[in-house]
Design a protein around this motif. Structure first.
Motif, PDB file in Angstrom:
ATOM      1  N   LYS A 103       0.854  -1.181   0.000  1.00 24.18           N
ATOM      2  CA  LYS A 103       0.000   0.000   0.000  1.00 24.18           C
ATOM      3  C   LYS A 103       0.890   1.232   0.000  1.00 24.18           C
ATOM      4  CE  LYS A 103      -3.340  -2.533   2.726  1.00 24.18           C
ATOM      5  NZ  LYS A 103      -3.922  -2.699   4.051  1.00 24.18           N
ATOM      6  N   TYR A 104       0.491   2.224  -0.772  1.00 28.51           N
ATOM      7  CA  TYR A 104       1.274   3.454  -0.853  1.00 28.51           C
ATOM      8  C   TYR A 104       0.682   4.463   0.117  1.00 28.51           C
ATOM      9  CZ  TYR A 104       4.113   7.086  -2.965  1.00 28.51           C
ATOM     10  OH  TYR A 104       5.039   8.072  -3.173  1.00 28.51           O
ATOM     11  N   CYS A 105       1.526   4.989   0.979  1.00 30.52           N
ATOM     12  CA  CYS A 105       1.051   5.938   1.973  1.00 30.52           C
ATOM     13  C   CYS A 105       2.115   7.019   2.200  1.00 30.52           C
ATOM     14  CB  CYS A 105       0.748   5.211   3.277  1.00 30.52           C
ATOM     15  SG  CYS A 105       0.182   6.286   4.596  1.00 30.52           S
ATOM     16  N   TYR A 106       1.821   8.214   1.828  1.00 25.96           N
ATOM     17  CA  TYR A 106       2.676   9.377   2.039  1.00 25.96           C
ATOM     18  C   TYR A 106       4.133   9.124   1.621  1.00 25.96           C
ATOM     19  CZ  TYR A 106       4.598  13.622   3.984  1.00 25.96           C
ATOM     20  OH  TYR A 106       5.231  14.829   4.123  1.00 25.96           O
ATOM     21  N   LYS A 107       4.337   9.031   0.335  1.00 25.77           N
ATOM     22  CA  LYS A 107       5.641   8.926  -0.311  1.00 25.77           C
ATOM     23  C   LYS A 107       6.424   7.642  -0.012  1.00 25.77           C
ATOM     24  CE  LYS A 107       6.325  13.899  -0.507  1.00 25.77           C
ATOM     25  NZ  LYS A 107       7.200  15.012  -0.210  1.00 25.77           N
ATOM     26  N   ARG A 108       5.784   6.613   0.468  1.00 19.90           N
ATOM     27  CA  ARG A 108       6.483   5.350   0.683  1.00 19.90           C
ATOM     28  C   ARG A 108       5.491   4.193   0.664  1.00 19.90           C
ATOM     29  NH1 ARG A 108       8.154   4.782   6.969  1.00 19.90           N
ATOM     30  NH2 ARG A 108       6.047   4.641   7.719  1.00 19.90           N
ATOM     31  N   TRP A 109       6.052   2.990   0.414  1.00 21.55           N
ATOM     32  CA  TRP A 109       5.237   1.784   0.370  1.00 21.55           C
ATOM     33  C   TRP A 109       5.169   1.159   1.750  1.00 21.55           C
ATOM     34  CZ3 TRP A 109       2.371   0.397  -3.685  1.00 21.55           C
ATOM     35  CH2 TRP A 109       2.663   0.984  -4.908  1.00 21.55           C
ATOM     36  N   ILE A 110       4.010   0.623   2.085  1.00 20.36           N
ATOM     37  CA  ILE A 110       3.807  -0.049   3.365  1.00 20.36           C
ATOM     38  C   ILE A 110       3.576  -1.534   3.079  1.00 20.36           C
ATOM     39  CG2 ILE A 110       2.329  -0.253   5.397  1.00 20.36           C
ATOM     40  CD1 ILE A 110       1.734   2.728   5.094  1.00 20.36           C
ATOM     41  N   PHE A 111       4.250  -2.387   3.817  1.00 24.02           N
ATOM     42  CA  PHE A 111       4.153  -3.837   3.638  1.00 24.02           C
ATOM     43  C   PHE A 111       2.724  -4.301   3.896  1.00 24.02           C
ATOM     44  CE2 PHE A 111       4.420  -8.089   5.620  1.00 24.02           C
ATOM     45  CZ  PHE A 111       4.888  -8.785   4.525  1.00 24.02           C
ATOM     46  N   ASP A 112       2.204  -5.147   3.002  1.00 24.37           N
ATOM     47  CA  ASP A 112       0.855  -5.697   3.131  1.00 24.37           C
ATOM     48  C   ASP A 112       0.958  -7.179   3.470  1.00 24.37           C
ATOM     49  OD1 ASP A 112      -1.816  -6.282   3.039  1.00 24.37           O
ATOM     50  OD2 ASP A 112      -2.056  -5.894   0.893  1.00 24.37           O
ATOM     51  N   SER A 113       0.778  -7.518   4.726  1.00 24.56           N
ATOM     52  CA  SER A 113       0.938  -8.907   5.173  1.00 24.56           C
ATOM     53  C   SER A 113      -0.167  -9.827   4.663  1.00 24.56           C
ATOM     54  CB  SER A 113       0.993  -8.965   6.699  1.00 24.56           C
ATOM     55  OG  SER A 113      -0.220  -8.485   7.241  1.00 24.56           O
ATOM     56  N   SER A 114      -1.258  -9.268   4.173  1.00 26.16           N
ATOM     57  CA  SER A 114      -2.331 -10.117   3.655  1.00 26.16           C
ATOM     58  C   SER A 114      -1.942 -10.789   2.341  1.00 26.16           C
ATOM     59  CB  SER A 114      -3.610  -9.296   3.450  1.00 26.16           C
ATOM     60  OG  SER A 114      -3.429  -8.352   2.403  1.00 26.16           O
TER      61      SER A 114
END
Length: 122
Positions: A103-114
């Motif tokens: 997931k993209y959140c405020y200029k960076r990618w966030i790991f999606d454990s699903s």
């Protein structure tokens, strides 16, 4: 384990000496075909020894977990990555990473454990 490591070292040294002698003075007078056969045989023996050492070291990893201690606690207290890899190899069958990215959140990618699926051996 100690005997297996000593045997592994001896077989590794045998392969190294065989190669060094063939490309050096070649005291045994090996032909190219003889050298290839001797090297293949020595390397096959070394690989069998590698598998034995791997099996013994994996069993040793579980022995180092103190009795009555949860694996999660031992994991948190042991920073050794080699030990952790062996434990993962004992417990996991496979890890599947499904497509879709994070997931993209405020200029960076966030790991999606699903998107991660873990198949346990036990």
């Amino acid at each position: 384990m100690k005997a297996a490591l000593a045997e592994h070292q001896a077989k590794k040294q045998k392969v190294d000496v065989l190669i060094a002698e063939y490309y050096g003075e070649n005291p045994d007078g090996l032909s190219r075909e003889q050298f290839v056969l001797a090297k293949a045989s020595a390397e096959a023996s070394l690989q069998a020894c590698d598998r034995t050492v791997e099996k013994l070291s994996t069993k040793h990893s579980m022995v180092t977990v103190p009795a009555g201690t949860a694996l999660r606690e031992a994991w948190a207290r042991t920073p050794d990555l080699g030990w952790r890899r062996q434990i993962v190899g004992l417990a996991l069958d496979k890890v599947i990473v499904h497509p879709g990215g994070g997931k993209y959140c405020y200029k960076r990618w966030i790991f999606d454990s699903s998107k991660i699926e873990i198949t346990w051996k036990v």
